[in-house]
Motif scaffolding. Sequence first.
Motif, PDB file in Angstrom:
ATOM      1  N   ARG A 273      -8.345   0.680  -4.285  1.00  0.00           N
ATOM      2  CA  ARG A 273      -8.154   2.132  -4.361  1.00  0.00           C
ATOM      3  C   ARG A 273      -8.503   2.789  -3.039  1.00  0.00           C
ATOM      4  O   ARG A 273      -7.852   3.746  -2.608  1.00  0.00           O
TER       5      ARG A 273
ATOM      6  N   THR B 284       0.738   4.020  -2.967  1.00  0.00           N
ATOM      7  CA  THR B 284       0.183   5.337  -2.661  1.00  0.00           C
ATOM      8  C   THR B 284       1.089   6.448  -3.184  1.00  0.00           C
ATOM      9  O   THR B 284       0.631   7.366  -3.878  1.00  0.00           O
TER      10      THR B 284
ATOM     11  N   PHE C  50      -6.189   9.536  -7.049  1.00  0.00           N
ATOM     12  CA  PHE C  50      -5.907   8.121  -7.297  1.00  0.00           C
ATOM     13  C   PHE C  50      -6.904   7.549  -8.312  1.00  0.00           C
ATOM     14  O   PHE C  50      -7.733   6.680  -7.972  1.00  0.00           O
TER      15      PHE C  50
ATOM     16  N   ILE D 134       0.454   9.238  -6.326  1.00  0.00           N
ATOM     17  CA  ILE D 134       0.004  10.496  -5.746  1.00  0.00           C
ATOM     18  C   ILE D 134      -0.051  11.606  -6.804  1.00  0.00           C
ATOM     19  O   ILE D 134      -0.824  12.561  -6.679  1.00  0.00           O
TER      20      ILE D 134
ATOM     21  N   HIS E 208      -3.345   7.571   2.501  1.00  0.00           N
ATOM     22  CA  HIS E 208      -2.956   8.963   2.303  1.00  0.00           C
ATOM     23  C   HIS E 208      -3.546   9.844   3.397  1.00  0.00           C
ATOM     24  O   HIS E 208      -2.856  10.706   3.965  1.00  0.00           O
TER      25      HIS E 208
ATOM     26  N   LEU F  32      -5.627   3.056  -0.680  1.00  0.00           N
ATOM     27  CA  LEU F  32      -4.697   4.162  -0.942  1.00  0.00           C
ATOM     28  C   LEU F  32      -5.258   5.477  -0.393  1.00  0.00           C
ATOM     29  O   LEU F  32      -4.520   6.278   0.205  1.00  0.00           O
TER      30      LEU F  32
ATOM     31  N   VAL G 299       0.828  -1.207   0.000  1.00  0.00           N
ATOM     32  CA  VAL G 299       0.000   0.000   0.000  1.00  0.00           C
ATOM     33  C   VAL G 299       0.867   1.264   0.000  1.00  0.00           C
ATOM     34  O   VAL G 299       0.603   2.223  -0.743  1.00  0.00           O
TER      35      VAL G 299
END
Length: 428
Positions: free
Chosen positions: A187, A67, A132, A71, A194, A190, A63
């Motif tokens: 998704r 990520t 993303f 980004i 974040h 991520l 992950v």
Amino acid sequence: MRFLFVFLLVLTSQAIAAPKIEHWTLPNGAKIYFIENHDLPILDVELDFPAGSIRNPPGKAGVASLTVSLIDAGTAEMDEEHISARLVELGARLTTSSDHDKASIVLRTLSSKDEKEGALELMRAVLSAPTFPAAAFERERTRSIAELKEADTQPDAIAAKRFAQALYPAHPYGNVPTPESVATITRDDLVAFHRAHYTAAGAVVSIIGDVTRKEAEAIAVRLTEALPKGDAPPPLPVVRLPERATIEVAHPAEQAHIHIGLPAIRRSASSEYFALLVGNYTLGGGGFVSRLMKEVREKRGYAYSVYSYFEPRLREGPFEIGLQTKREQTQDALKVVDEVLQKFLAEGPTPEELAAAKKHLIQGQALRIDSNAKLLGYLSLIGFYDLPLDYLERFPKMVAAVKREDVKAAFRRHVQPEHLVTVIVAGN
């Protein structure tokens, strides 16, 4: 000895002057490190977050790297192609990376007003509100799975993976991505990662180049004000030393790939760190002048390359000896490596080896800080690992102060043979 002391004192005094580093903390918790340098019309900015692989959620190894790699794949106003086109238009470069401890976003731009403003605004948008995109996510996840499957056929990649797992069997440092773990990532993972880890409270902002302190203050606020404030990252698990073990992995390769090591040291500016740094130059870090290279390659021809290094991290990073040799020479090469290591642990470097290591490390500092890009790396290192602001000035003095007894004591404390793990892929 008096001559040696005077010689090192001269070397230390001749080392290139370290630039002044300014540091402050914003009300939102972001830590700022700044070097003002108007030699070139360039600005370099790096933001680091405690978002390396050690922060991967359980069962979701991969992950962290996905990520940061995605980004800059899209914002609310721009898709991936528009971001790339805008960077070309501005003459700027935006790069991302991650390692075990941190994730990094780095911007290099011209310092002229229009280019600088445009590049900083783009960096701000990418950092604070990445979208993303689903298509980009699927593409990168598929690519990552394919690369991991390919790596699982390669002896060097297999050896590195098994080595990490053996050194850190119950610690996130050993939780390496697999095709299966990456396949479970969504998704939403991520987005959540974040939100949790790319926060102002965890941000370290490093700035160097053609701006004033006042401008740097404004840049730091601009880049972090849209981030979630967040909290300090949770404490990391304790690293426990493994029991001594040898792990053999069958593989049809002609060369045996060998890794030997153990968890050893955290990143710091302690005298013990410098003793290990100086000592390792003699053991296996000094290329053709190192003992391992002389004994394993030059005298016996067992390997083209053999090396050793320490990799300090937030928690105890590894000490490692690595080499490749013919399958039928595996045990002979291992015997020589063990003899060299045991002798070094017992006796440490000779006075001549110690002086040569210090000379190399002190004289080499000028080349390690001779550009803004290299200094940016040190700003990031100092900021993320809470090293002293005068680390660059301190470096040659700490190296010069290392004694043989210091090297022996530090190696005995951090390289304990009863905890060494050996991984052999394709050995006989």
